[in-house]
Design a protein around this motif. Structure first.
Motif, mmCIF file in Angstrom:
data_model
loop_
_atom_site.group_PDB
_atom_site.id
_atom_site.type_symbol
_atom_site.label_atom_id
_atom_site.label_comp_id
_atom_site.label_asym_id
_atom_site.label_seq_id
_atom_site.Cartn_x
_atom_site.Cartn_y
_atom_site.Cartn_z
ATOM 1 N N ASP A 20 0.838 -1.209 0.000
ATOM 2 C CA ASP A 20 0.000 0.000 0.000
ATOM 3 C C ASP A 20 0.872 1.258 0.000
ATOM 4 O OD1 ASP A 20 -2.411 -1.497 0.172
ATOM 5 O OD2 ASP A 20 -2.077 -1.749 2.333
ATOM 6 N N ILE A 21 1.926 1.240 0.796
ATOM 7 C CA ILE A 21 2.844 2.386 0.847
ATOM 8 C C ILE A 21 3.539 2.554 -0.504
ATOM 9 C CG2 ILE A 21 4.906 3.321 1.977
ATOM 10 C CD1 ILE A 21 4.099 1.691 4.476
ATOM 11 N N ALA A 22 3.947 1.413 -1.086
ATOM 12 C CA ALA A 22 4.631 1.455 -2.388
ATOM 13 C C ALA A 22 3.742 2.080 -3.456
ATOM 14 C CB ALA A 22 5.048 0.045 -2.786
ATOM 15 N N ARG A 23 2.455 1.685 -3.469
ATOM 16 C CA ARG A 23 1.523 2.245 -4.464
ATOM 17 C C ARG A 23 1.331 3.742 -4.248
ATOM 18 N NH1 ARG A 23 -1.097 -2.848 -4.026
ATOM 19 N NH2 ARG A 23 -2.319 -2.122 -2.244
ATOM 20 N N ALA A 24 1.234 4.135 -2.967
ATOM 21 C CA ALA A 24 1.016 5.554 -2.661
ATOM 22 C C ALA A 24 2.188 6.431 -3.084
ATOM 23 C CB ALA A 24 0.755 5.726 -1.155
ATOM 24 N N LEU A 25 3.395 5.877 -3.054
ATOM 25 C CA LEU A 25 4.597 6.648 -3.387
ATOM 26 C C LEU A 25 5.154 6.326 -4.774
ATOM 27 C CD1 LEU A 25 6.475 6.401 0.050
ATOM 28 C CD2 LEU A 25 5.237 8.381 -0.865
ATOM 29 N N ASN A 26 4.466 5.387 -5.457
ATOM 30 C CA ASN A 26 4.943 4.956 -6.772
ATOM 31 C C ASN A 26 6.371 4.395 -6.680
ATOM 32 O OD1 ASN A 26 4.605 4.457 -9.512
ATOM 33 N ND2 ASN A 26 5.440 6.443 -10.126
ATOM 34 N N LEU A 27 6.577 3.566 -5.663
ATOM 35 C CA LEU A 27 7.854 2.889 -5.465
ATOM 36 C C LEU A 27 7.636 1.379 -5.489
ATOM 37 C CD1 LEU A 27 9.218 4.975 -2.429
ATOM 38 C CD2 LEU A 27 9.968 5.160 -4.815
ATOM 39 N N THR A 28 8.703 0.628 -5.539
ATOM 40 C CA THR A 28 8.577 -0.829 -5.453
ATOM 41 C C THR A 28 8.462 -1.236 -3.984
ATOM 42 O OG1 THR A 28 10.961 -1.214 -5.294
ATOM 43 C CG2 THR A 28 9.996 -1.120 -7.518
ATOM 44 N N ALA A 29 7.832 -2.390 -3.749
ATOM 45 C CA ALA A 29 7.687 -2.895 -2.382
ATOM 46 C C ALA A 29 9.057 -3.153 -1.748
ATOM 47 C CB ALA A 29 6.862 -4.179 -2.377
ATOM 48 N N SER A 30 10.009 -3.606 -2.550
ATOM 49 C CA SER A 30 11.349 -3.876 -2.018
ATOM 50 C C SER A 30 12.023 -2.586 -1.548
ATOM 51 C CB SER A 30 12.213 -4.578 -3.067
ATOM 52 O OG SER A 30 12.345 -3.782 -4.229
ATOM 53 N N THR A 31 11.780 -1.477 -2.275
ATOM 54 C CA THR A 31 12.352 -0.195 -1.855
ATOM 55 C C THR A 31 11.750 0.248 -0.534
ATOM 56 O OG1 THR A 31 12.767 0.499 -4.127
ATOM 57 C CG2 THR A 31 12.610 2.244 -2.484
ATOM 58 N N ASN B 292 18.114 0.097 5.246
ATOM 59 C CA ASN B 292 19.114 -0.494 4.353
ATOM 60 C C ASN B 292 20.007 0.601 3.770
ATOM 61 O OD1 ASN B 292 20.228 -1.613 1.741
ATOM 62 N ND2 ASN B 292 19.169 -3.442 2.514
ATOM 63 N N SER B 293 21.304 0.360 3.754
ATOM 64 C CA SER B 293 22.264 1.366 3.290
ATOM 65 C C SER B 293 22.155 1.649 1.784
ATOM 66 C CB SER B 293 23.695 0.917 3.624
ATOM 67 O OG SER B 293 23.988 -0.319 2.999
ATOM 68 N N ARG B 294 21.457 0.755 1.077
ATOM 69 C CA ARG B 294 21.310 0.956 -0.375
ATOM 70 C C ARG B 294 20.268 2.010 -0.712
ATOM 71 N NH1 ARG B 294 20.214 -4.989 -2.543
ATOM 72 N NH2 ARG B 294 19.927 -3.829 -4.485
ATOM 73 N N ILE B 295 19.502 2.460 0.263
ATOM 74 C CA ILE B 295 18.440 3.445 0.038
ATOM 75 C C ILE B 295 18.943 4.829 0.452
ATOM 76 C CG2 ILE B 295 16.078 4.117 0.650
ATOM 77 C CD1 ILE B 295 16.282 1.541 -0.985
ATOM 78 N N ASN B 296 18.727 5.816 -0.429
ATOM 79 C CA ASN B 296 19.196 7.165 -0.073
ATOM 80 C C ASN B 296 18.313 7.764 1.027
ATOM 81 O OD1 ASN B 296 16.999 8.845 -1.223
ATOM 82 N ND2 ASN B 296 17.722 8.042 -3.186
ATOM 83 N N GLU B 297 18.861 8.751 1.726
ATOM 84 C CA GLU B 297 18.217 9.301 2.906
ATOM 85 C C GLU B 297 16.886 9.967 2.586
ATOM 86 O OE1 GLU B 297 17.810 10.090 6.993
ATOM 87 O OE2 GLU B 297 19.055 8.711 5.830
ATOM 88 N N GLU B 298 16.794 10.635 1.445
ATOM 89 C CA GLU B 298 15.558 11.323 1.085
ATOM 90 C C GLU B 298 14.417 10.335 0.878
ATOM 91 O OE1 GLU B 298 13.781 14.219 -2.450
ATOM 92 O OE2 GLU B 298 15.969 13.972 -2.239
ATOM 93 N N THR B 299 14.707 9.234 0.183
ATOM 94 C CA THR B 299 13.680 8.202 -0.040
ATOM 95 C C THR B 299 13.265 7.555 1.275
ATOM 96 O OG1 THR B 299 14.539 7.739 -2.256
ATOM 97 C CG2 THR B 299 13.151 6.044 -1.243
ATOM 98 N N ARG B 300 14.244 7.271 2.109
ATOM 99 C CA ARG B 300 13.947 6.644 3.404
ATOM 100 C C ARG B 300 13.015 7.525 4.232
ATOM 101 N NH1 ARG B 300 15.333 6.322 8.667
ATOM 102 N NH2 ARG B 300 16.558 8.244 8.535
ATOM 103 N N LYS B 301 13.307 8.828 4.321
ATOM 104 C CA LYS B 301 12.458 9.735 5.083
ATOM 105 C C LYS B 301 11.053 9.811 4.495
ATOM 106 C CE LYS B 301 16.097 12.770 6.912
ATOM 107 N NZ LYS B 301 16.641 14.146 6.907
ATOM 108 N N GLN B 302 10.969 9.797 3.167
ATOM 109 C CA GLN B 302 9.675 9.861 2.488
ATOM 110 C C GLN B 302 8.835 8.629 2.824
ATOM 111 O OE1 GLN B 302 10.000 9.801 -1.785
ATOM 112 N NE2 GLN B 302 8.023 10.804 -2.091
#
Length: 344
Positions: A12-23, A31-41
């Motif tokens: 549900d969060i992925a759909r709301a943000l247009n991201l993948t579920a894995s992200t 996870n260190s592979r995710i940038n800080e801006e995306t993580r906060k979002q």
């Protein structure tokens, strides 16, 4: 308010943000592979949508449920509740959960409890078996599912697992020798179901004490008391009204049986401890407040529970999922001499 509102998932969060579920998943797990801006979002959206992590699913993905299942004959007996308290004092520090079941001394219900815990994917099953039954396939089934099995108090010797027990034979011998030293000469035994090793051991301790002190063994004074309390009063009355009755009773099954002896003795006008000495087993809370207070044996339930939990975590720390360690830890009980066995 919609009481049937669907639980929010990472999808549900992925759909709301247009991201993948894995992200989303990686963001929530820092996870260190995710940038800080995306993580906060992602975290902000998760809070907005009232997202709650599914800890069970997460633990199962890691191969651990962080849950221990406990099966006891009766939760309302002080010994078993103390064991549970001892286990909980350790598991709480490790952020483990407990699922507690009681068999009510029913073999059929015990099997259902064990199967339920297996289906719940618990990491370990701790069990004290019921008074019924002689088929323990369900315990081997726990091992076959690669779930840790720890038996305590009432154990099945042929099932190879960790075991934590009391030295029942020695404790019973000390109890009977205490009665002998107090001057009692015809000491009866109200034994528990002899299909269980703990009650066979207690009977063995009783017999050793008599023989070691050259006290005659009288077969009519040795009775098996099952776990059905409705039959206790009748059994006790038949014992105390023998033509040559006992002058002491060792209720080795439990303190509830000892309390029954005290009640029947009072009803028959038999003075305790002057005419009849009484000793129970388990150190239930009521034993110190009866009149007279009841001599008993403390099984150190809390210590046993802590030992069970520590045993599990010590093995778990070895991080070997397939290892089966076979070890028996024995805890020595203690005789608590009170007024019911103290002749003046």
């Amino acid at each position: 308010m919609d009481l049937k509102k669907k639980r929010v998932t990472i999808y549900d969060i992925a759909r709301a943000l247009n991201l993948t579920a894995s992200t989303v998943s990686r963001s929530l797990n820092n996870n260190s592979r995710i940038n800080e801006e995306t993580r906060k979002q992602v975290i902000a959206k998760a809070r907005e949508m009232n997202y709650r992590a599914n800890s069970l699913a997460s633990n199962l993905r890691k191969g651990k449920s962080q849950t221990i299942g406990i099966v006891v004959p009766r939760i309302n007996q002080s010994f078993f509740s103390n064991v549970i308290a001892g286990i909980e004092s350790i598991t709480n520090e490790k952020n483990y959960n407990l699922i507690i079941c009681q068999s009510n001394e029913s073999h059929e219900k015990e099997i259902k409890c064990v199967n339920t815990l297996i289906n719940q994917h618990v990491d370990c099953i701790v069990i004290s078996v019921s008074a019924e039954g002689d088929d323990y396939t369900h315990l081997q089934n726990v091992i076959d599912h690669h779930i840790r099995l720890i038996q305590f108090d009432r154990v099945v010797e042929e099932i190879e697992s960790l075991k934590v027990v009391n030295n029942n034979e020695q404790a019973s011998r000390e109890a009977v020798e205490h009665l002998i030293k107090a001057g009692y000469k015809r000491i009866a035994l109200l034994a528990g179901p002899q299909n269980l090793d703990i009650f066979r051991d207690r009977k063995a301790g009783y017999l050793k004490a008599l023989r070691a002190n050259k006290v005659p063994v009288a077969d009519e004074l040795i009775l098996d008391a099952d776990s059905n309390n409705e039959h206790d009063a009748e059994l006790i009355r038949s014992l105390l009204t023998l033509p040559n009755p006992p002058d002491a009773v060792f209720a080795s099954r439990d303190d509830f049986l000892a309390l029954g002896v005290l009640e029947v003795a009072n009803d028959l006008g038999i003075k305790v401890p002057e005419q009849l000495g009484i000793c129970g087993y388990s150190n239930e809370n009521f034993t110190r407040i009866t009149t007279p207070s009841l001599t008993t044996i403390d099984q150190y339930g809390v210590d046993m529970g802590k030992t069970i939990a520590q045993t599990y975590f010590e093995l778990d720390d070895k991080n070997d999922e397939t290892a089966i360690e076979i070890k028996t830890t024995s805890i020595k009980p203690k005789l608590i001499a009170r007024a019911s066995s103290q002749r003046k």
